[in-house]
Design a protein around this motif. Structure first.
Motif, PDB file in Angstrom:
ATOM      1  N   ASN A   1       2.342  23.316  -4.562  1.00 52.14           N
ATOM      2  CA  ASN A   1       1.031  23.638  -5.123  1.00 52.14           C
ATOM      3  C   ASN A   1       0.478  22.446  -5.890  1.00 52.14           C
ATOM      4  OD1 ASN A   1       1.346  26.304  -4.182  1.00 52.14           O
ATOM      5  ND2 ASN A   1       2.342  26.927  -6.087  1.00 52.14           N
ATOM      6  N   SER A   2      -0.805  22.492  -6.160  1.00 50.56           N
ATOM      7  CA  SER A   2      -1.469  21.427  -6.924  1.00 50.56           C
ATOM      8  C   SER A   2      -1.121  20.056  -6.369  1.00 50.56           C
ATOM      9  CB  SER A   2      -1.072  21.516  -8.403  1.00 50.56           C
ATOM     10  OG  SER A   2      -1.388  22.774  -8.946  1.00 50.56           O
ATOM     11  N   LEU A   3      -1.244  19.928  -5.080  1.00 52.81           N
ATOM     12  CA  LEU A   3      -0.841  18.683  -4.424  1.00 52.81           C
ATOM     13  C   LEU A   3      -1.705  17.520  -4.858  1.00 52.81           C
ATOM     14  CD1 LEU A   3       0.003  20.168  -0.952  1.00 52.81           C
ATOM     15  CD2 LEU A   3       1.554  18.777  -2.332  1.00 52.81           C
ATOM     16  N   LYS A   4      -1.054  16.361  -4.927  1.00 52.29           N
ATOM     17  CA  LYS A   4      -1.713  15.120  -5.317  1.00 52.29           C
ATOM     18  C   LYS A   4      -1.580  14.117  -4.177  1.00 52.29           C
ATOM     19  CE  LYS A   4      -0.088  15.859 -10.074  1.00 52.29           C
ATOM     20  NZ  LYS A   4       0.680  15.269 -11.204  1.00 52.29           N
ATOM     21  N   SER A   5      -2.413  13.105  -4.211  1.00 54.70           N
ATOM     22  CA  SER A   5      -2.363  12.091  -3.160  1.00 54.70           C
ATOM     23  C   SER A   5      -0.993  11.410  -3.118  1.00 54.70           C
ATOM     24  CB  SER A   5      -3.466  11.060  -3.348  1.00 54.70           C
ATOM     25  OG  SER A   5      -3.375  10.457  -4.623  1.00 54.70           O
ATOM     26  N   GLU A   6      -0.366  11.288  -4.260  1.00 51.14           N
ATOM     27  CA  GLU A   6       0.952  10.639  -4.302  1.00 51.14           C
ATOM     28  C   GLU A   6       2.063  11.493  -3.708  1.00 51.14           C
ATOM     29  OE1 GLU A   6      -1.189  11.008  -6.877  1.00 51.14           O
ATOM     30  OE2 GLU A   6      -0.094  11.392  -8.762  1.00 51.14           O
ATOM     31  N   ASP A   7       1.755  12.733  -3.355  1.00 50.69           N
ATOM     32  CA  ASP A   7       2.737  13.569  -2.656  1.00 50.69           C
ATOM     33  C   ASP A   7       2.752  13.289  -1.154  1.00 50.69           C
ATOM     34  OD1 ASP A   7       1.733  16.247  -4.813  1.00 50.69           O
ATOM     35  OD2 ASP A   7       3.574  15.047  -4.960  1.00 50.69           O
ATOM     36  N   THR A   8       1.821  12.492  -0.682  1.00 46.18           N
ATOM     37  CA  THR A   8       1.779  12.142   0.731  1.00 46.18           C
ATOM     38  C   THR A   8       3.061  11.439   1.146  1.00 46.18           C
ATOM     39  OG1 THR A   8      -0.634  11.966   0.785  1.00 46.18           O
ATOM     40  CG2 THR A   8       0.591  10.735   2.457  1.00 46.18           C
ATOM     41  N   ALA A   9       3.704  11.946   2.188  1.00 43.85           N
ATOM     42  CA  ALA A   9       4.966  11.379   2.663  1.00 43.85           C
ATOM     43  C   ALA A   9       5.442  12.200   3.857  1.00 43.85           C
ATOM     44  CB  ALA A   9       6.029  11.413   1.572  1.00 43.85           C
ATOM     45  N   VAL A  10       6.477  11.697   4.497  1.00 40.31           N
ATOM     46  CA  VAL A  10       7.229  12.519   5.441  1.00 40.31           C
ATOM     47  C   VAL A  10       8.300  13.255   4.637  1.00 40.31           C
ATOM     48  CG1 VAL A  10       8.719  12.551   7.472  1.00 40.31           C
ATOM     49  CG2 VAL A  10       6.813  10.924   7.344  1.00 40.31           C
ATOM     50  N   TYR A  11       8.348  14.558   4.808  1.00 44.30           N
ATOM     51  CA  TYR A  11       9.285  15.393   4.073  1.00 44.30           C
ATOM     52  C   TYR A  11      10.444  15.790   4.986  1.00 44.30           C
ATOM     53  CZ  TYR A  11       6.233  15.777   0.041  1.00 44.30           C
ATOM     54  OH  TYR A  11       5.485  15.489  -1.080  1.00 44.30           O
ATOM     55  N   TYR A  12      11.646  15.618   4.462  1.00 46.34           N
ATOM     56  CA  TYR A  12      12.860  15.925   5.198  1.00 46.34           C
ATOM     57  C   TYR A  12      13.679  16.973   4.443  1.00 46.34           C
ATOM     58  CZ  TYR A  12      12.009  11.397   7.454  1.00 46.34           C
ATOM     59  OH  TYR A  12      11.456  10.341   8.138  1.00 46.34           O
ATOM     60  N   CYS A  13      14.271  17.901   5.179  1.00 44.75           N
ATOM     61  CA  CYS A  13      15.281  18.738   4.562  1.00 44.75           C
ATOM     62  C   CYS A  13      16.654  18.247   5.002  1.00 44.75           C
ATOM     63  CB  CYS A  13      15.087  20.207   4.892  1.00 44.75           C
ATOM     64  SG  CYS A  13      15.323  20.662   6.617  1.00 44.75           S
ATOM     65  N   ALA A  14      17.629  18.492   4.157  1.00 39.03           N
ATOM     66  CA  ALA A  14      18.981  18.007   4.404  1.00 39.03           C
ATOM     67  C   ALA A  14      19.981  19.052   3.927  1.00 39.03           C
ATOM     68  CB  ALA A  14      19.207  16.685   3.681  1.00 39.03           C
TER      69      ALA A  14
ATOM     70  N   ARG B   1      11.593  13.048   0.436  1.00 40.30           N
ATOM     71  CA  ARG B   1      10.382  12.534   1.068  1.00 40.30           C
ATOM     72  C   ARG B   1      10.453  11.012   1.127  1.00 40.30           C
ATOM     73  NH1 ARG B   1       6.059  14.354  -3.660  1.00 40.30           N
ATOM     74  NH2 ARG B   1       6.681  12.796  -5.240  1.00 40.30           N
ATOM     75  N   GLN B   2       9.699  10.466   2.061  1.00 38.81           N
ATOM     76  CA  GLN B   2       9.754   9.026   2.274  1.00 38.81           C
ATOM     77  C   GLN B   2       8.436   8.514   2.811  1.00 38.81           C
ATOM     78  OE1 GLN B   2      12.832   7.741   5.018  1.00 38.81           O
ATOM     79  NE2 GLN B   2      13.049   5.804   3.917  1.00 38.81           N
ATOM     80  N   ASN B   3       8.029   7.369   2.300  1.00 38.88           N
ATOM     81  CA  ASN B   3       6.882   6.652   2.814  1.00 38.88           C
ATOM     82  C   ASN B   3       7.362   5.345   3.442  1.00 38.88           C
ATOM     83  OD1 ASN B   3       4.357   8.107   2.254  1.00 38.88           O
ATOM     84  ND2 ASN B   3       5.056   8.039   0.139  1.00 38.88           N
TER      85      ASN B   3
END
Length: 126
Positions: free
Chosen positions: A84-97, A38-40
């Motif tokens: 699950n149990s998502l937090k505000s700090e999980d906010t990001a663009v998520y990439y699979c590789a 993930r990346q911000n």
């Protein structure tokens, strides 16, 4: 060549859940280790989770351990990230590789992956 497409991102309230999918085409996914990052903006890409070719081994960043689960369905050429149990700090663009199984090096390092999806935005509101 492996093409990866992520889906499942969106807006969710803190404490909620999302499931991201990473669909592969072009090659048999079972030959590749898969990682989620993930990346911000303005920050480095951060390791989230990884899974071995068979799914027998999984790895997680400490920040998501116990909340996120990575899994794969090789018959469907798809890898999932249950969050699950998502937090505000999980906010990001998520990439699979994807990384071919014979490539060595830690699965937690983005430089060891050759193929990337376009990313999916996850926004967690507090």
């Amino acid at each position: 060549q492996v093409q990866l497409v992520e889906s499942g991102g969106g807006l969710v309230q803190a404490g909620g859940s999302l499931r991201l999918s990473c669909a592969a085409s072009g090659r048999i996914l079972s030959s590749y280790n898969i990682g989620w990052f993930r990346q911000n903006p303005g920050k480095e890409r951060e390791f989230v989770a990884a899974i071995s070719t068979s799914g027998g081994n999984t790895y997680y960043a400490d920040s998501v351990k116990g909340r996120f689960t990575i899994s794969r369905d090789n018959a469907k050429n798809t890898v999932y990230l249950q969050m699950n149990s998502l937090k505000s700090e999980d906010t990001a663009v998520y990439y699979c590789a994807a990384r071919f199984s014979l490539v060595t090096g830690t699965l937690a390092s983005a430089v060891n992956y050759a193929y990337w999806g376009q990313g999916t935005q996850v926004t967690v509101s507090s």
